[in-house]
Design an enzyme around this catalytic site. Structure first.
Site, PDB file in Angstrom:
ATOM      1  CE  LYS A  86      26.915  40.515  41.835  1.00  0.00           C
ATOM      2  NZ  LYS A  86      25.247  39.831  41.350  1.00  0.00           N
ATOM      3  CB  SER A 155      25.449  40.153  37.327  1.00  0.00           C
ATOM      4  OG  SER A 155      24.912  40.292  39.007  1.00  0.00           O
ATOM      5  CB  SER A 179      22.785  37.122  38.748  1.00  0.00           C
ATOM      6  OG  SER A 179      22.058  38.139  37.951  1.00  0.00           O
TER       7      SER A 179
END
Length: 436
Positions: A86, A155, A179
Site C-alpha cells: 500500500k 483505504s 480500511s
C-alpha cells in the site's frame, strides 16, 4: 434467498498453492512473477490497482530466487512470492505518495519495518498499490474487479483489488477505521487487522497514530497465516483447535444497520459451523457501543488535523473533500476534549476482554452489505469499533449477493489472539464452498 454460494475468482492462485508449486519446482520464482505481471497487464487498465509497478527490479529479485531454488537454498519461507505494498508504506528506492499529489519527498531511503520482514523472508515487492488520499474515505481510482462500477472499498483499495485479480499473492494494507476489513470483504479476499501495536508502524504514513494498524490482505485465511508468521516474527503459529471455538454472534447495530443479505449470509455460515459441532450463541451488544463510533471519529479527526494542519493550509488543493472535512473537524476539537477521549480509549481497551466472557471469538458481517457504487468506499461502521478497541480481526468471504458480489464474515478475537483466530478462520473456510 438474497445470497448465493461463495465461489472464488481463481481458486488456483493462492499463496499456499504457489509455495507448494515452488517446492515441487513446477514453477520458478521468475515464472511466478511473470504470471503476476501478465495479470497486471490484463486487468490493470480497467481495475487500476497500482500506483507503480517495478517490473525490472521484481524480475531481478526473481532471478536471484531462481538461482537459490536451483541450488537448493532459500532466503526464507516466502522466497519468490510477489507482494503488493500500500502506497503509505515505504519501499526502499520507491516514492511513497499516500494517494496525494504533493506528499512525496523522493524515494524512500529504507524499507518500512513490515516490508523489511517480508523481504528478509524472500518476498518480492512488485510495487505500490493505490490508497485513498491519506488513507481516508475519498473514493480512489481503483475499481472492484468483480464489477467495475462498484467500489473496492478503502483505504487499502489497490491491495485488495490486486490480490483479488491475481496481480500479487498477498499485500500490505492498513486500517484506522475499516480500511483492511472492508476492501477485503468487497473484493472477495481475506484480511487481517492485528491487535493495535502488534506490528510496527515504522515507515508508514500515519492518519491517527492511536488507531492506525498495519495489516495483511491475501486470498485465503490460510494464506494470511503464512504471512502472519513472517511479519509477526513467530517461528510457528501452530494452534491446537481440537476443541471447537465458542462463537458469539454479535447483533444490535451489527444486525439493524446491515443489509438483509449480509445478515442471512453470516447466519447461514454460522449455522453450518453449528451443525459441525461449534457452539454459536447470540451475544449482547455492550452498552459502550452506543458512543463508540463517535469517540473513534473524534480521536481520528483530532490526530489527523495535528498531522496535516500545515500541509492542509499550504496546499488545500491536495486534500479532496472528505479528508478535508475530517481535518477541518479535527481543528475544531479542543485539547481537553481530546485528552478525555484518549483516557476513555485506554479504559475501553483495558476492559475489552469482557466481551469474550462467554465465547472465544465474536462474529459479525464484515460490512453492511456488498460493495456499493463508486461514489463511496462504503460505511466502516462495522469495523471502526475494533480499530478503536485495538482487537484483532480476520475477515473472509462466505457468500455472494444475489447480483454476484462478495460478502464476508468478520471474526474478532481477544487482544494478542491472532494465531488462534487465523487457525479457526482457516479451519472454518474449508466449509465455505459448501452449498447452503
Amino acid at each position: 434467498m438474497t445470497w448465493k454460494r461463495w465461489t472464488p475468482i481463481d481458486p488456483s492462485l493462492s499463496l499456499a498453492g504457489a509455495l507448494a508449486d515452488l517446492r515441487a519446482r513446477t514453477i520458478t520464482p521468475t515464472g511466478l512473477v511473470r504470471r503476476c505481471l501478465r495479470a497486471i497487464d490484463r486487468f490493470e487498465p480497467s481495475v487500476q490497482a497500482w500506483v507503480s509497478v517495478d517490473r525490472e527490479n521484481a524480475l531481478r529479485l526473481a532471478a536471484e530466487a531462481d538461482d537459490r531454488q536451483a541450488s537448493g537454498s532459500s532466503s526464507g519461507p516466502l522466497d519468490g512470492i510477489p507482494i503488493g505494498v500500500k502506497d503509505i508504506i515505504d519501499i526502499e528506492g520507491m516514492t511513497t505518495s499516500a494517494g496525494a499529489h504533493h506528499w512525496a519527498n523522493g524515494p524512500a531511503k529504507r524499507d518500512a519495518e513490515i516490508v523489511a520482514r517480508l523481504r528478509a523472508a524472500g518476498a518480492i515487492p512488485l510495487g505500490k498499490t493505490v490508497t485513498t488520499p491519506y488513507a481516508w474515505i475519498d473514493p480512489p481510482v481503483t475499481r472492484n474487479p468483480w464489477h467495475l462500477n462498484r467500489t473496492p472499498g478503502g483505504s487499502s483499495s489497490g491491495s485488495a483489488a490486486a490480490v483479488a485479480s491475481g496481480m500479487c499473492l498477498g499485500a500490505l494494507g492498513s486500517q484506522t477505521g475499516g480500511s483492511i476489513t472492508r476492501p477485503a470483504a468487497f473484493c472477495g479476499v481475506s484480511g487481517l487487522k492485528p491487535t493495535y501495536g502488534r506490528l510496527s508502524a515504522d515507515g508508514i504514513v500515519p492518519l491517527a497514530a492511536s488507531l492506525d494498524h498495519p495489516g495483511l490482505i491475501a486470498r485465503t485465511a490460510g494464506d494470511l497465516r503464512i504471512l502472519w508468521r513472517v511479519v509477526a516474527g513467530t517461528a510457528s503459529d501452530d494452534v491446537n483447535i481440537a476443541a471447537y471455538p465458542r462463537i458469539g454472534r454479535l447483533r444490535g447495530m451489527f444486525e439493524s444497520r446491515a443489509e438483509a443479505c449480509a445478515v442471512e449470509a453470516v447466519d447461514s455460515w454460522a449455522g453450518r459451523l453449528a451443525s459441525a459441532g461449534v457452539s454459536v450463541v447470540d451475544v449482547e451488544l455492550p452498552g459502550e457501543f452506543d458512543t463508540i463510533l463517535s469517540r473513534h471519529r473524534l480521536i481520528m479527526a483530532k490526530e489527523a488535523s495535528v498531522l496535516h494542519r500545515r500541509r492542509f493550509e499550504a496546499t488545500p488543493e491536495d486534500y479532496p473533500p472528505r479528508i478535508a472535512e475530517l481535518i477541518a473537524e479535527g481543528l475544531r476539537i479542543d485539547e481537553s476534549t481530546y485528552q478525555q477521549k484518549i483516557a476513555r480509549l485506554s479504559e475501553s481497551r483495558g476492559a475489552s476482554s469482557a466481551l469474550f466472557a462467554g465465547c472465544d471469538l465474536i462474529v459479525t458481517p464484515a460490512a453492511l452489505g456488498p460493495a456499493p457504487d463508486l461514489s463511496t468506499t462504503g460505511d466502516p461502521a462495522f469495523n471502526s469499533p475494533w480499530s478503536y478497541l485495538g482487537l484483532p480481526t480476520v475477515s473472509m468471504p462466505v457468500a455472494l449477493s444475489e447480483d454476484g458480489m462478495p460478502m464476508g464474515v468478520q471474526m474478532v478475537g481477544p487482544g494478542g489472539s491472532e494465531s488462534r483466530l487465523l487457525a479457526w478462520a482457516a479451519w472454518a473456510e474449508q466449509d465455505r464452498d459448501d452449498e447452503s
